[in-house]
Design a protein around this motif. Structure first.
Motif, PDB file in Angstrom:
ATOM      1  N   GLY A   1       0.810  -1.222   0.000  1.00 46.69           N
ATOM      2  CA  GLY A   1       0.000   0.000   0.000  1.00 46.69           C
ATOM      3  C   GLY A   1       0.840   1.267   0.000  1.00 46.69           C
ATOM      4  O   GLY A   1       0.416   2.304   0.495  1.00 46.69           O
ATOM      5  N   ILE A   2       2.044   1.180  -0.546  1.00 50.06           N
ATOM      6  CA  ILE A   2       2.957   2.326  -0.619  1.00 50.06           C
ATOM      7  C   ILE A   2       3.433   2.460  -2.062  1.00 50.06           C
ATOM      8  O   ILE A   2       4.017   1.524  -2.609  1.00 50.06           O
ATOM      9  N   ILE A   3       3.168   3.610  -2.675  1.00 48.64           N
ATOM     10  CA  ILE A   3       3.651   3.860  -4.034  1.00 48.64           C
ATOM     11  C   ILE A   3       4.987   4.577  -3.918  1.00 48.64           C
ATOM     12  O   ILE A   3       5.045   5.735  -3.495  1.00 48.64           O
ATOM     13  N   PRO A   4       6.091   3.894  -4.262  1.00 46.40           N
ATOM     14  CA  PRO A   4       7.410   4.509  -4.075  1.00 46.40           C
ATOM     15  C   PRO A   4       7.801   5.389  -5.256  1.00 46.40           C
ATOM     16  O   PRO A   4       7.313   5.215  -6.375  1.00 46.40           O
ATOM     17  N   ALA A   5       8.706   6.299  -5.004  1.00 46.06           N
ATOM     18  CA  ALA A   5       9.326   7.048  -6.094  1.00 46.06           C
ATOM     19  C   ALA A   5      10.085   6.079  -6.996  1.00 46.06           C
ATOM     20  O   ALA A   5      10.530   5.018  -6.558  1.00 46.06           O
ATOM     21  N   LEU A   6      10.239   6.444  -8.256  1.00 45.89           N
ATOM     22  CA  LEU A   6      10.984   5.593  -9.196  1.00 45.89           C
ATOM     23  C   LEU A   6      12.422   5.364  -8.731  1.00 45.89           C
ATOM     24  O   LEU A   6      12.989   4.292  -8.969  1.00 45.89           O
ATOM     25  N   GLU A   7      13.001   6.377  -8.064  1.00 50.70           N
ATOM     26  CA  GLU A   7      14.351   6.207  -7.540  1.00 50.70           C
ATOM     27  C   GLU A   7      14.377   5.040  -6.549  1.00 50.70           C
ATOM     28  O   GLU A   7      15.176   4.105  -6.668  1.00 50.70           O
ATOM     29  N   THR A   8      13.483   5.087  -5.559  1.00 54.52           N
ATOM     30  CA  THR A   8      13.428   4.040  -4.544  1.00 54.52           C
ATOM     31  C   THR A   8      13.099   2.687  -5.143  1.00 54.52           C
ATOM     32  O   THR A   8      13.554   1.647  -4.647  1.00 54.52           O
ATOM     33  N   ALA A   9      12.318   2.667  -6.214  1.00 55.55           N
ATOM     34  CA  ALA A   9      11.949   1.404  -6.851  1.00 55.55           C
ATOM     35  C   ALA A   9      13.190   0.630  -7.293  1.00 55.55           C
ATOM     36  O   ALA A   9      13.194  -0.605  -7.290  1.00 55.55           O
ATOM     37  N   HIS A  10      14.263   1.329  -7.643  1.00 54.60           N
ATOM     38  CA  HIS A  10      15.510   0.651  -7.993  1.00 54.60           C
ATOM     39  C   HIS A  10      16.065  -0.104  -6.783  1.00 54.60           C
ATOM     40  O   HIS A  10      16.567  -1.221  -6.911  1.00 54.60           O
ATOM     41  N   ALA A  11      15.968   0.516  -5.606  1.00 49.84           N
ATOM     42  CA  ALA A  11      16.450  -0.145  -4.391  1.00 49.84           C
ATOM     43  C   ALA A  11      15.633  -1.397  -4.092  1.00 49.84           C
ATOM     44  O   ALA A  11      16.182  -2.444  -3.711  1.00 49.84           O
ATOM     45  N   PHE A  12      14.323  -1.321  -4.276  1.00 49.83           N
ATOM     46  CA  PHE A  12      13.467  -2.494  -4.052  1.00 49.83           C
ATOM     47  C   PHE A  12      13.860  -3.652  -4.974  1.00 49.83           C
ATOM     48  O   PHE A  12      13.747  -4.818  -4.589  1.00 49.83           O
ATOM     49  N   SER A  13      14.330  -3.338  -6.168  1.00 48.93           N
ATOM     50  CA  SER A  13      14.711  -4.391  -7.111  1.00 48.93           C
ATOM     51  C   SER A  13      15.832  -5.264  -6.570  1.00 48.93           C
ATOM     52  O   SER A  13      15.931  -6.452  -6.912  1.00 48.93           O
ATOM     53  N   ALA A  14      16.686  -4.691  -5.710  1.00 48.45           N
ATOM     54  CA  ALA A  14      17.814  -5.454  -5.171  1.00 48.45           C
ATOM     55  C   ALA A  14      17.350  -6.582  -4.262  1.00 48.45           C
ATOM     56  O   ALA A  14      18.079  -7.570  -4.076  1.00 48.45           O
ATOM     57  N   LEU A  15      16.153  -6.456  -3.689  1.00 51.19           N
ATOM     58  CA  LEU A  15      15.660  -7.495  -2.779  1.00 51.19           C
ATOM     59  C   LEU A  15      15.546  -8.847  -3.470  1.00 51.19           C
ATOM     60  O   LEU A  15      15.663  -9.890  -2.839  1.00 51.19           O
ATOM     61  N   LYS A  16      15.312  -8.827  -4.781  1.00 54.46           N
ATOM     62  CA  LYS A  16      15.186 -10.073  -5.536  1.00 54.46           C
ATOM     63  C   LYS A  16      16.544 -10.708  -5.820  1.00 54.46           C
ATOM     64  O   LYS A  16      16.633 -11.912  -6.061  1.00 54.46           O
ATOM     65  N   GLU A  17      17.591  -9.903  -5.804  1.00 56.44           N
ATOM     66  CA  GLU A  17      18.913 -10.387  -6.210  1.00 56.44           C
ATOM     67  C   GLU A  17      19.761 -10.861  -5.027  1.00 56.44           C
ATOM     68  O   GLU A  17      20.646 -11.687  -5.192  1.00 56.44           O
ATOM     69  N   LEU A  18      19.506 -10.314  -3.848  1.00 57.26           N
ATOM     70  CA  LEU A  18      20.308 -10.662  -2.682  1.00 57.26           C
ATOM     71  C   LEU A  18      19.799 -11.948  -2.043  1.00 57.26           C
ATOM     72  O   LEU A  18      18.604 -12.246  -2.091  1.00 57.26           O
ATOM     73  N   LYS A  19      20.689 -12.688  -1.433  1.00 52.31           N
ATOM     74  CA  LYS A  19      20.324 -13.936  -0.764  1.00 52.31           C
ATOM     75  C   LYS A  19      20.312 -13.709   0.743  1.00 52.31           C
ATOM     76  O   LYS A  19      21.362 -13.462   1.347  1.00 52.31           O
ATOM     77  N   PHE A  20      19.139 -13.780   1.342  1.00 60.74           N
ATOM     78  CA  PHE A  20      18.986 -13.504   2.763  1.00 60.74           C
ATOM     79  C   PHE A  20      18.775 -14.787   3.560  1.00 60.74           C
ATOM     80  O   PHE A  20      18.260 -15.784   3.044  1.00 60.74           O
ATOM     81  N   ASN A  21      19.124 -14.719   4.838  1.00 60.43           N
ATOM     82  CA  ASN A  21      18.708 -15.737   5.804  1.00 60.43           C
ATOM     83  C   ASN A  21      17.380 -15.320   6.406  1.00 60.43           C
ATOM     84  O   ASN A  21      17.054 -14.126   6.453  1.00 60.43           O
TER      85      ASN A  21
END
Length: 412
Positions: A365-385
């Protein structure tokens, strides 16, 4: 380090660079920084270098700064556990809600500090550059607050794609001047602002919007923005029992929101710092702004950093769907984090950023700025515990980008 031991927002000068947090007295973070300026600007820049730490460490200045952050900007901003996003990512993802600042982005933290500084220096006229328009709006806002003349330089291309922010600046009383050379984006707006400052050195203060430019700007802007990570440490302690996350993620153009989000974690080596640049149509497409992947050391806008350039040193025109990341360089602090290996540098394409923006909007329920959307994309690439704590700096809200988002959605 306990909550009470967090470094003060405003500190004293250092003879030698201390860890990653402060540059040395010449403004260098490792090999990057300094002040490469024309003769006409020496007086202005030397005036700032001589006085900024003394002014910023004055208790009365600090009180005025803190009071405005609280009562005008609306700080502290929340640290929000994004539960549905966390389930999808497989880690505990907290969003530092800079989108909830007055004017809709982190940029106001810096402009509040710099307008107070300009007042102390007796300046009667303010100039600024802007890409996405958030820094321009934030500058126009504090100039209206203080009754000071405001001129904002903005690329002609950015004026077209960020029309709502242009309207806000003008409504706040600022004069918006188009930059019509080069790519007609942030780099060119910065060039025009520097020319103005050269022509008006006595009465004008240049409020640079990112951790770029000649020393002391990268350090000064980072210190003003460091309130982001200062609050994050306190909020994490309250919510998780520990001040230290496993990851801090932020988008990087020049890098002011990232500098603020990283600042109080820079010397905490257990915390992974992830900077996400704009890959445009693809890192090697010729239409990109992924500076660390494509750039090499050089001089841009008053400091030595990493920038995209040709073999003979001409600046390569960047591209990003995001006006705030459409810049051919990064700040010297980030160049040092990259070169030293302290920072993890990634990039996201226009398409990946758009996809992430739509996903986050529907998940949280949060519409991010396009700038921030790039940061969100990293969540798919990083491997978390599963028990990892991840803090993502949600640098701005997406209202300004609705035209781009609507175009991407197509007819409904």
């Amino acid at each position: 380090m306990s909550t009470m031991d967090v470094h003060p927002l405003i500190g004293s000068s250092t003879k030698v660079a201390q860890g990653y947090t402060h540059p040395n007295d010449y403004g260098y973070y490792g090999d990057f920084g300094g002040a490469y300026i024309p003769e006409m600007l020496h007086r202005n820049v030397e005036e700032l270098q001589a006085q900024y730490l003394e002014i910023m460490s004055d208790p009365a200045f600090n009180k005025a700064f803190r009071d405005l952050l609280k009562d005008f900007v609306g700080r502290p901003t929340p640290l929000f556990l994004a539960t549905r996003l966390s389930q999808q990512v497989g880690a505990n993802v907290y969003l530092k809600r800079e989108d909830l600042c007055h004017t809709g982005a982190h940029k106001i933290n810096n402009t509040i500090g710099q307008i107070l500084l300009a007042e102390r220096l007796g300046k009667k006229r303010i100039i600024a550059e802007t890409g996405a328009g958030q820094h321009g709006v934030a500058t126009a806002t504090v100039c209206a607050l203080k009754g000071i003349e405001c001129i904002v330089y903005m690329g002609e291309k950015d004026i077209e794609r960020q029309a709502p922010n242009v309207a806000r600046m003008r409504m706040l009383g600022a004069k918006v001047v188009p930059a019509t050379s080069g790519s007609k984006t942030l780099k060119d707006a910065t060039n025009e602002a520097i020319r103005d400052w050269i022509n008006n050195p006595n009465d004008t203060h240049y409020i640079i919007g990112s951790v770029v430019g000649p020393h002391p700007y990268p350090d000064m802007v980072a210190r003003f923005q460091s309130v982001i990570s200062e609050e994050t440490r306190i909020q994490l302690k309250e919510q998780t029992g520990s001040e230290l996350p496993n990851y801090v993620i932020a988008c990087v153009g020049g890098g002011s929101n990232a500098a603020g989000a990283f600042y109080h974690f820079l010397d905490e080596l257990s915390v992974k710092l992830v900077a996400v640049e704009a890959a445009g149509h693809g890192v090697h497409s010729g239409m990109s702004a992924a500076t660390t992947a494509l750039g090499k050391p050089g001089i841009l806008h008053g400091s030595k950093s990493i920038l995209m350039q040709t073999e003979d040193g001409q600046v390569v025109e960047p591209h990003s769907i995001s006006a705030g990341l459409d810049y051919p360089g990064i700040g010297p602090l980030h160049a040092h984090l990259f070169a030293s290996g302290r920072g993890i540098f990634m990039s996201a394409t226009d398409e990946e950023a758009l996809r992430s923006a739509f996903e986050v909007s529907k998940l949280e329920g949060i519409i991010p700025a396009l700038e921030t959307a790039h940061a969100f994309s990293a969540l798919k690439e990083l491997k978390f515990n599963a028990n990892d704590t991840v803090v993502l700096c949600l640098s701005g809200r997406g209202d300004k980008d609705l035209a781009t988002y609507m175009n991407a959605m197509g007819p409904q």
